[in-house]
Design a protein around this motif. Structure first.
Motif, PDB file in Angstrom:
ATOM      1  N   GLY A 127       1.459   6.293   3.216  1.00 49.45           N
ATOM      2  CA  GLY A 127       0.356   5.607   3.912  1.00 49.45           C
ATOM      3  C   GLY A 127      -0.768   6.568   4.225  1.00 49.45           C
ATOM      4  O   GLY A 127      -1.938   6.207   4.179  1.00 49.45           O
ATOM      5  N   TYR A 139      -3.730   0.991  -2.578  1.00 50.18           N
ATOM      6  CA  TYR A 139      -3.981   0.288  -1.305  1.00 50.18           C
ATOM      7  C   TYR A 139      -4.776  -0.997  -1.519  1.00 50.18           C
ATOM      8  O   TYR A 139      -5.531  -1.422  -0.659  1.00 50.18           O
ATOM      9  CB  TYR A 139      -4.664   1.247  -0.314  1.00 50.18           C
ATOM     10  CG  TYR A 139      -3.731   2.391   0.019  1.00 50.18           C
ATOM     11  CD1 TYR A 139      -2.726   2.220   0.960  1.00 50.18           C
ATOM     12  CD2 TYR A 139      -3.798   3.584  -0.676  1.00 50.18           C
ATOM     13  CE1 TYR A 139      -1.821   3.231   1.219  1.00 50.18           C
ATOM     14  CE2 TYR A 139      -2.893   4.610  -0.429  1.00 50.18           C
ATOM     15  CZ  TYR A 139      -1.903   4.421   0.521  1.00 50.18           C
ATOM     16  OH  TYR A 139      -1.002   5.416   0.776  1.00 50.18           O
ATOM     17  N   GLY A 230      -3.208   1.822   5.174  1.00 51.89           N
ATOM     18  CA  GLY A 230      -3.422   3.170   4.607  1.00 51.89           C
ATOM     19  C   GLY A 230      -4.402   3.964   5.445  1.00 51.89           C
ATOM     20  O   GLY A 230      -5.240   3.393   6.152  1.00 51.89           O
TER      21      GLY A 230
END
Ligand SMILES: Cc1cc2nc3c(=O)[nH]c(=O)nc-3n(C[C@H](O)[C@H](O)[C@H](O)COP(=O)(O)OP(=O)(O)OC[C@H]3O[C@@H](n4cnc5c(N)ncnc54)[C@H](O)[C@@H]3O)c2cc1C
Length: 306
Positions: A127, A139, A230
């Motif tokens: 992430g 993402y 993210g």
């Protein structure tokens, strides 16, 4: 065997110096510890490089710079330089090998800076990411945040809107620190929300994946949780100069101290690009440094070479 010149790093600074050196008929050896082309490999779009008013992809620019340096058939060792003993000649140590050169150009660039907040490391690659070009596509349709307020962060925030459903641009300063045109671009972008005066204090996640960050608004101790898929940490870089401690003078940030000819405190050892003191941290500047450094190094080699 003593080479005329060893160049540490194959980013824009090193490749430029290498192309000039090859044209001058010098015997050049490059060292590279990761991938040829340096940081260009990770740039989806390079802006503010002269000659390309609409930008150019990092891959394309890298290809052209590598081609120019390779035209003179330099030797390339994919090894990490671990230590340098300055002298006549200078001796460079890698894991187990030693190499000699009359002059050395240091062009080791930098590594992305971390935020240094709790759980950041735990969610690195889960992430938390640094390279928008490499990881941005992962993402798709996520709400992501870009942390940073300088040009490179603003460019990446715009780029990431191609994938993310929404991009939050989070910066601890009261105002964004980029060029006016870029600031206008992000502040008027329909898919970017700018949050200045906002500091990330912790990364949070669940089941091994990032789910958000805690932020604090300037001057208050009030915290807020931002739900995210993210987090692009884009807050500059730290110079790759650990291996030079005790060899050349470094400033308080670990950057190589140079004079106007890019010569370090050790005669015959030059520095160029992001790793040198007061670098503007731009490709055009790295290219200029590489040119200055090789011009001075050539004179040194003419005086001190065999
Ligand atoms: C997110 C982001 C976006 C950016 N966007 C732009 C942009 O749009 N326009 C622009 O002009 N600039 C941009 N930049 C800046 C640009 O990437 C750098 O200024 C440029 O790459 C610096 O070149 P360099 O040759 O000094 O170092 P680098 O490109 O970092 O190359 C250094 C090389 O040295 C190698 N190396 C390091 N240590 C050793 C060692 N001990 N032994 C052997 N090899 C070693 C590294 O592996 C690396 O390949 C951006 C930077 C970031 C972080």
């Amino acid at each position: 065997m003593t080479h005329d010149l060893i160049i540490v790093g194959t980013g824009p600074a090193g490749l430029t110096a290498g192309a000039y050196a090859g044209r001058s008929g010098l015997d050049v050896l490059f060292f590279e510890r990761e991938s040829i082309g340096g940081d260009l490999v990770n740039r989806h779009e390079v802006r503010s490089y002269p000659g390309f008013p609409d930008g150019i992809s990092g891959t394309e620019l890298r290809g052209k710079m590598v081609e120019a340096a390779e035209a003179y058939d330099p030797e390339v060792q994919l090894e990490t330089v671990e230590r340098i003993e300055p002298g006549e000649p200078h001796v460079l140590h890698t894991g187990g090998n030693e190499y000699e050169a009359t002059a050395v150009i240091l062009a080791p660039g930098g590594t992305e800076q971390r935020l240094g907040v709790p759980s950041e490391e735990e969610y690195e690659g889960r992430g938390v990411f640094h390279c928008a070009a490499c990881d941005g596509p992962l993402y798709r349709d996520e709400r992501i945040a870009v942390v940073g307020g300088r040009n490179h962060a603003l460019i990446d925030a715009v780029f990431l809107t191609e994938y993310a459903s929404e991009v939050l641009l989070v910066d601890s300063k009261p105002e964004l620190d980029g060029d006016d045109t870029l600031v206008d671009e992000v502040t008027s972008h329909p898919d970017i929300e700018v949050r200045t005066d906002t500091t990330v204090t912790e990364v949070v996640g669940e089941d091994g994946l990032l789910t958000g960050v805690e932020v604090e608004r300037g001057g208050s101790s009030e915290t807020e949780r931002l739900e995210l898929g993210g987090l692009n940490v884009n807050v500059g870089c730290v110079p790759n100069t650990g291996f030079l401690e005790g060899t050349v003078d470094l400033d308080d940030e670990g950057r190589i101290v140079v004079d106007h000819r890019m010569e370090s405190s050790a005669p015959g050892i030059y520095a160029a690009g992001d790793a040198r003191q007061d670098s503007p941290l731009e490709i055009a500047a790295a290219v200029g440094d590489g040119t200055t450094a090789i011009t001075a190094a050539k004179e040194y080699i003419a005086r001190h070479g065999e």
